[in-house]
Design a protein around this motif. Structure first.
Motif, PDB file in Angstrom:
ATOM      1  N   GLY A  73      37.497   9.296 -26.597  1.00  0.00           N
ATOM      2  CA  GLY A  73      37.054  10.508 -27.271  1.00  0.00           C
ATOM      3  C   GLY A  73      36.971  10.313 -28.770  1.00  0.00           C
ATOM      4  N   ASN A  74      36.978  11.434 -29.462  1.00  0.00           N
ATOM      5  CA  ASN A  74      36.893  11.453 -30.916  1.00  0.00           C
ATOM      6  C   ASN A  74      38.152  12.096 -31.481  1.00  0.00           C
ATOM      7  OD1 ASN A  74      34.108  10.528 -30.800  1.00  0.00           O
ATOM      8  ND2 ASN A  74      33.606  12.591 -30.138  1.00  0.00           N
ATOM      9  N   PHE A  75      38.419  11.843 -32.749  1.00  0.00           N
ATOM     10  CA  PHE A  75      39.556  12.479 -33.386  1.00  0.00           C
ATOM     11  C   PHE A  75      39.195  12.897 -34.801  1.00  0.00           C
ATOM     12  CE2 PHE A  75      40.081   8.091 -34.757  1.00  0.00           C
ATOM     13  CZ  PHE A  75      40.503   8.214 -36.080  1.00  0.00           C
ATOM     14  N   ASP A  76      39.909  13.924 -35.272  1.00  0.00           N
ATOM     15  CA  ASP A  76      39.754  14.416 -36.632  1.00  0.00           C
ATOM     16  C   ASP A  76      41.150  14.539 -37.227  1.00  0.00           C
ATOM     17  OD1 ASP A  76      37.811  16.000 -38.641  1.00  0.00           O
ATOM     18  OD2 ASP A  76      39.728  17.050 -38.523  1.00  0.00           O
ATOM     19  N   TRP A  77      41.410  13.793 -38.295  1.00  0.00           N
ATOM     20  CA  TRP A  77      42.729  13.749 -38.930  1.00  0.00           C
ATOM     21  C   TRP A  77      42.612  14.360 -40.322  1.00  0.00           C
ATOM     22  CZ3 TRP A  77      47.477  10.951 -37.742  1.00  0.00           C
ATOM     23  CH2 TRP A  77      48.353  10.801 -38.828  1.00  0.00           C
ATOM     24  N   GLN A  78      43.374  15.409 -40.581  1.00  0.00           N
ATOM     25  CA  GLN A  78      43.409  16.045 -41.888  1.00  0.00           C
ATOM     26  C   GLN A  78      44.843  15.994 -42.404  1.00  0.00           C
ATOM     27  OE1 GLN A  78      40.685  17.166 -43.479  1.00  0.00           O
ATOM     28  NE2 GLN A  78      39.318  16.742 -41.745  1.00  0.00           N
ATOM     29  N   GLN A  79      45.026  15.410 -43.568  1.00  0.00           N
ATOM     30  CA  GLN A  79      46.356  15.262 -44.157  1.00  0.00           C
ATOM     31  C   GLN A  79      46.367  15.887 -45.539  1.00  0.00           C
ATOM     32  OE1 GLN A  79      47.928  11.278 -43.943  1.00  0.00           O
ATOM     33  NE2 GLN A  79      49.217  11.564 -45.753  1.00  0.00           N
ATOM     34  N   GLN A  80      47.274  16.832 -45.727  1.00  0.00           N
ATOM     35  CA  GLN A  80      47.455  17.489 -47.008  1.00  0.00           C
ATOM     36  C   GLN A  80      48.921  17.386 -47.394  1.00  0.00           C
ATOM     37  OE1 GLN A  80      44.990  18.991 -48.991  1.00  0.00           O
ATOM     38  NE2 GLN A  80      46.642  19.030 -50.509  1.00  0.00           N
ATOM     39  N   GLY A  81      49.229  16.506 -48.336  1.00  0.00           N
ATOM     40  CA  GLY A  81      50.620  16.261 -48.672  1.00  0.00           C
ATOM     41  C   GLY A  81      51.359  15.710 -47.477  1.00  0.00           C
ATOM     42  N   ASP A  82      52.449  16.370 -47.075  1.00  0.00           N
ATOM     43  CA  ASP A  82      53.247  15.919 -45.940  1.00  0.00           C
ATOM     44  C   ASP A  82      52.836  16.566 -44.624  1.00  0.00           C
ATOM     45  OD1 ASP A  82      54.902  14.161 -47.350  1.00  0.00           O
ATOM     46  OD2 ASP A  82      56.185  15.802 -48.018  1.00  0.00           O
ATOM     47  N   THR A  83      51.776  17.348 -44.621  1.00  0.00           N
ATOM     48  CA  THR A  83      51.324  18.026 -43.404  1.00  0.00           C
ATOM     49  C   THR A  83      50.089  17.342 -42.835  1.00  0.00           C
ATOM     50  OG1 THR A  83      52.182  20.156 -44.161  1.00  0.00           O
ATOM     51  CG2 THR A  83      50.515  20.206 -42.427  1.00  0.00           C
ATOM     52  N   VAL A  84      50.144  17.048 -41.544  1.00  0.00           N
ATOM     53  CA  VAL A  84      49.026  16.407 -40.840  1.00  0.00           C
ATOM     54  C   VAL A  84      48.569  17.311 -39.708  1.00  0.00           C
ATOM     55  CG1 VAL A  84      48.340  14.480 -39.343  1.00  0.00           C
ATOM     56  CG2 VAL A  84      49.736  14.047 -41.373  1.00  0.00           C
ATOM     57  N   THR A  85      47.249  17.499 -39.603  1.00  0.00           N
ATOM     58  CA  THR A  85      46.655  18.185 -38.465  1.00  0.00           C
ATOM     59  C   THR A  85      45.740  17.201 -37.749  1.00  0.00           C
ATOM     60  OG1 THR A  85      46.724  20.327 -39.575  1.00  0.00           O
ATOM     61  CG2 THR A  85      45.253  20.131 -37.672  1.00  0.00           C
ATOM     62  N   LEU A  86      46.032  16.926 -36.490  1.00  0.00           N
ATOM     63  CA  LEU A  86      45.280  15.963 -35.689  1.00  0.00           C
ATOM     64  C   LEU A  86      44.620  16.683 -34.532  1.00  0.00           C
ATOM     65  CD1 LEU A  86      44.478  13.073 -34.795  1.00  0.00           C
ATOM     66  CD2 LEU A  86      46.698  12.939 -33.636  1.00  0.00           C
ATOM     67  N   GLN A  87      43.297  16.605 -34.478  1.00  0.00           N
ATOM     68  CA  GLN A  87      42.545  17.205 -33.377  1.00  0.00           C
ATOM     69  C   GLN A  87      41.963  16.093 -32.517  1.00  0.00           C
ATOM     70  OE1 GLN A  87      39.171  19.622 -34.517  1.00  0.00           O
ATOM     71  NE2 GLN A  87      39.152  20.727 -32.573  1.00  0.00           N
ATOM     72  N   LEU A  88      42.246  16.142 -31.214  1.00  0.00           N
ATOM     73  CA  LEU A  88      41.710  15.184 -30.255  1.00  0.00           C
ATOM     74  C   LEU A  88      40.623  15.870 -29.443  1.00  0.00           C
ATOM     75  CD1 LEU A  88      45.064  13.646 -28.978  1.00  0.00           C
ATOM     76  CD2 LEU A  88      43.570  12.777 -30.792  1.00  0.00           C
ATOM     77  N   LEU A  89      39.474  15.201 -29.303  1.00  0.00           N
ATOM     78  CA  LEU A  89      38.336  15.773 -28.594  1.00  0.00           C
ATOM     79  C   LEU A  89      37.839  14.803 -27.536  1.00  0.00           C
ATOM     80  CD1 LEU A  89      37.681  16.091 -32.021  1.00  0.00           C
ATOM     81  CD2 LEU A  89      36.487  18.029 -31.026  1.00  0.00           C
ATOM     82  N   ASN A  90      37.256  15.342 -26.457  1.00  0.00           N
ATOM     83  CA  ASN A  90      36.663  14.467 -25.450  1.00  0.00           C
ATOM     84  C   ASN A  90      35.304  13.976 -25.935  1.00  0.00           C
ATOM     85  OD1 ASN A  90      34.667  16.427 -24.868  1.00  0.00           O
ATOM     86  ND2 ASN A  90      35.841  17.302 -23.172  1.00  0.00           N
ATOM     87  N   PRO A  91      34.643  13.069 -25.202  1.00  0.00           N
ATOM     88  CA  PRO A  91      33.375  12.503 -25.676  1.00  0.00           C
ATOM     89  C   PRO A  91      32.273  13.534 -25.918  1.00  0.00           C
ATOM     90  CG  PRO A  91      34.274  11.133 -23.940  1.00  0.00           C
ATOM     91  CD  PRO A  91      35.119  12.370 -23.974  1.00  0.00           C
ATOM     92  N   LEU A  92      32.383  14.726 -25.341  1.00  0.00           N
ATOM     93  CA  LEU A  92      31.389  15.774 -25.562  1.00  0.00           C
ATOM     94  C   LEU A  92      31.773  16.708 -26.698  1.00  0.00           C
ATOM     95  CD1 LEU A  92      30.425  16.723 -21.886  1.00  0.00           C
ATOM     96  CD2 LEU A  92      29.330  15.098 -23.448  1.00  0.00           C
TER      97      LEU A  92
END
Length: 207
Positions: A73-92
């Motif tokens: 799949g795909n991923f989207d990683w957003q990091q702001q200071g010590d906070t991380v938001t990780l979104q995992l998505l399927n191929p669609l």
């Protein structure tokens, strides 16, 4: 395992069931670390910055019955200071899970479910999904730097001494397979493997 380019070609044809399995469990087959190393490398990255990474992942894991499976799949990683938001998505492009990690707490959200919270992201993912993705380490490893939290061994790229070829830290082996071509900078491809519990993750960063 097949070359990563071949893996992602097959991923486009993979069923949604294989990709969605990532939201249930990730454990997998690993390769053994090798090569010379130096210890106590000093990381240069500070978490008091903003980073964003977008890319693709391929995971080899064992299901609850011990059967080997693959998820892509795909991923989207957003990091702001010590906070991380990780979104995992399927191929669609459909969301599999959203993980948010900070020093004080962590949350995990699955589609159509209320978020689950815990004191830290490791405990949260272990109890909710049955695995612990190395979010805390990845905030440094994605920037080609050891995490400052523990002792690390590093291998310098023999073709370019300013780059790392491998990091061994906290039970993980991180291998840097490619860096972006100029004028772009940063890591392009990396593999993460762990022996206990076993897990094999391949990442391609699209900046």
């Amino acid at each position: 395992m097949q070359a990563l380019s071949s893996v992602f070609r097959h991923a486009r044809r993979a069923s949604l069931g294989a990709a969605a399995a990532l939201a249930v469990a990730l454990a997998g087959c690993a390769t053994s670390p090798h090569g010379p190393s130096t210890s106590n490398a000093t990381p240069e990255l500070s978490t008091q910055t903003s980073h964003a990474y977008h890319g693709r992942f391929a995971v080899r894991y064992l299901d609850q019955n011990g059967k080997s499976r693959n998820a892509y799949g795909n991923f989207d990683w957003q990091q702001q200071g010590d906070t991380v938001t990780l979104q995992l998505l399927n191929p669609l492009g459909q969301t599999l899970a959203i993980v948010t990690s900070s020093p004080a707490s962590a949350s995990l959200e699955l589609p159509n479910r209320q978020p689950v919270t815990a004191d830290n992201v490791t405990d949260l993912m272990q109890h909710t999904l049955g695995f612990a993705l190395p979010v805390e380490g990845l905030r440094y490893w994605l920037a080609s730097s050891p995490a400052p939290s523990s002792r690390a061994k590093t291998v310098v790229d023999p073709d370019q001494s300013s780059r790392l070829k491998e990091i061994d830290q906290e039970g993980w082996t991180i291998q840097y397979l490619a860096y972006a071509d100029a004028p772009a900078t940063g890591v392009k491809r990396l593999d993460l493997t762990r022996e206990n519990p076993p897990l094999d993750i391949k990442l391609v960063l699209d900046r």
